[in-house]
Design a protein around this motif. Sequence first.
Motif, short mmCIF file in Angstrom:
data_model
loop_
_atom_site.label_atom_id
_atom_site.label_comp_id
_atom_site.label_asym_id
_atom_site.label_seq_id
_atom_site.Cartn_x
_atom_site.Cartn_y
_atom_site.Cartn_z
N VAL A 104 -3.44 81.22 -47.55
CA VAL A 104 -3.92 79.84 -47.53
C VAL A 104 -5.34 79.79 -48.09
CG1 VAL A 104 -2.48 79.11 -45.59
CG2 VAL A 104 -4.75 80.07 -45.14
N PHE A 105 -5.77 78.60 -48.44
CA PHE A 105 -7.13 78.38 -48.94
C PHE A 105 -7.90 77.57 -47.91
CE2 PHE A 105 -4.51 79.13 -52.61
CZ PHE A 105 -5.28 79.99 -53.38
N VAL A 106 -9.11 78.02 -47.63
CA VAL A 106 -9.98 77.35 -46.67
C VAL A 106 -11.34 77.13 -47.31
CG1 VAL A 106 -8.80 78.35 -44.67
CG2 VAL A 106 -10.82 79.49 -45.61
N LEU A 107 -12.13 76.25 -46.71
CA LEU A 107 -13.50 76.02 -47.16
C LEU A 107 -14.45 76.77 -46.25
CD1 LEU A 107 -13.22 72.23 -47.85
CD2 LEU A 107 -13.54 74.02 -49.54
N ASN A 108 -15.38 77.51 -46.85
CA ASN A 108 -16.31 78.32 -46.09
C ASN A 108 -17.73 78.06 -46.59
OD1 ASN A 108 -17.43 81.65 -46.12
ND2 ASN A 108 -17.10 80.51 -44.26
N HIS A 109 -18.64 77.84 -45.64
CA HIS A 109 -20.07 77.76 -45.95
C HIS A 109 -20.65 79.09 -45.54
CE1 HIS A 109 -24.29 76.29 -45.43
NE2 HIS A 109 -23.96 75.77 -46.61
N ILE A 110 -20.81 79.98 -46.49
CA ILE A 110 -21.12 81.38 -46.21
C ILE A 110 -22.43 81.56 -45.45
CG2 ILE A 110 -21.62 83.61 -47.30
CD1 ILE A 110 -19.52 82.82 -49.42
N THR A 111 -23.46 80.81 -45.81
CA THR A 111 -24.76 81.02 -45.16
C THR A 111 -24.76 80.64 -43.69
OG1 THR A 111 -25.56 78.88 -45.96
CG2 THR A 111 -26.09 80.80 -47.29
N SER A 112 -23.99 79.63 -43.31
CA SER A 112 -23.95 79.22 -41.91
C SER A 112 -22.72 79.75 -41.16
CB SER A 112 -23.96 77.69 -41.80
OG SER A 112 -22.76 77.15 -42.32
N LYS A 113 -21.79 80.39 -41.90
CA LYS A 113 -20.55 80.91 -41.33
C LYS A 113 -19.67 79.80 -40.75
CE LYS A 113 -22.52 85.40 -40.46
NZ LYS A 113 -22.84 86.45 -39.55
N ARG A 114 -19.80 78.60 -41.31
CA ARG A 114 -18.98 77.47 -40.88
C ARG A 114 -17.78 77.34 -41.81
NH1 ARG A 114 -23.33 72.76 -40.28
NH2 ARG A 114 -21.51 71.56 -39.67
N TYR A 115 -16.71 76.77 -41.28
CA TYR A 115 -15.48 76.55 -42.04
C TYR A 115 -15.09 75.08 -41.92
CZ TYR A 115 -14.64 81.55 -42.52
OH TYR A 115 -14.75 82.87 -42.85
N GLY A 116 -14.35 74.61 -42.92
CA GLY A 116 -13.84 73.25 -42.87
C GLY A 116 -12.77 73.13 -41.80
#
Length: 101
Positions: free
Chosen positions: A19-31
């Motif tokens: 699957v494809f997910v959204l990741n904000h690498i610097t904050s380790k947050r995901y959609g």
Amino acid sequence: MQTLIQPILGLDNEFPASVFVLNHITSKRYGCYCHQNIHGLACFSTEAGAANFGQFINLDGLKIVELTFDEARDVAKERPMPVTAVMLLDNMSEPKIHFVR
């Protein structure tokens, strides 16, 4: 809404192998997404679906990441409450939901 109650995925073809997910690498947050008071990691079967979803998130630096279904389950488990599921959002009005806790 379709809820999957089986504890082990792979017994049918409800979710793709990756699957494809959204990741904000610097904050380790995901959609994530909330559907009928169920919070879950937002997953898509295509990169384009994840990109379209990312347009609604006001956060610079989001990256689309491809994960296996098991990796997505682990990410969902690591999210703070109230996230309790992995959600396949190819059809946003009828997501496929797999509870992880």
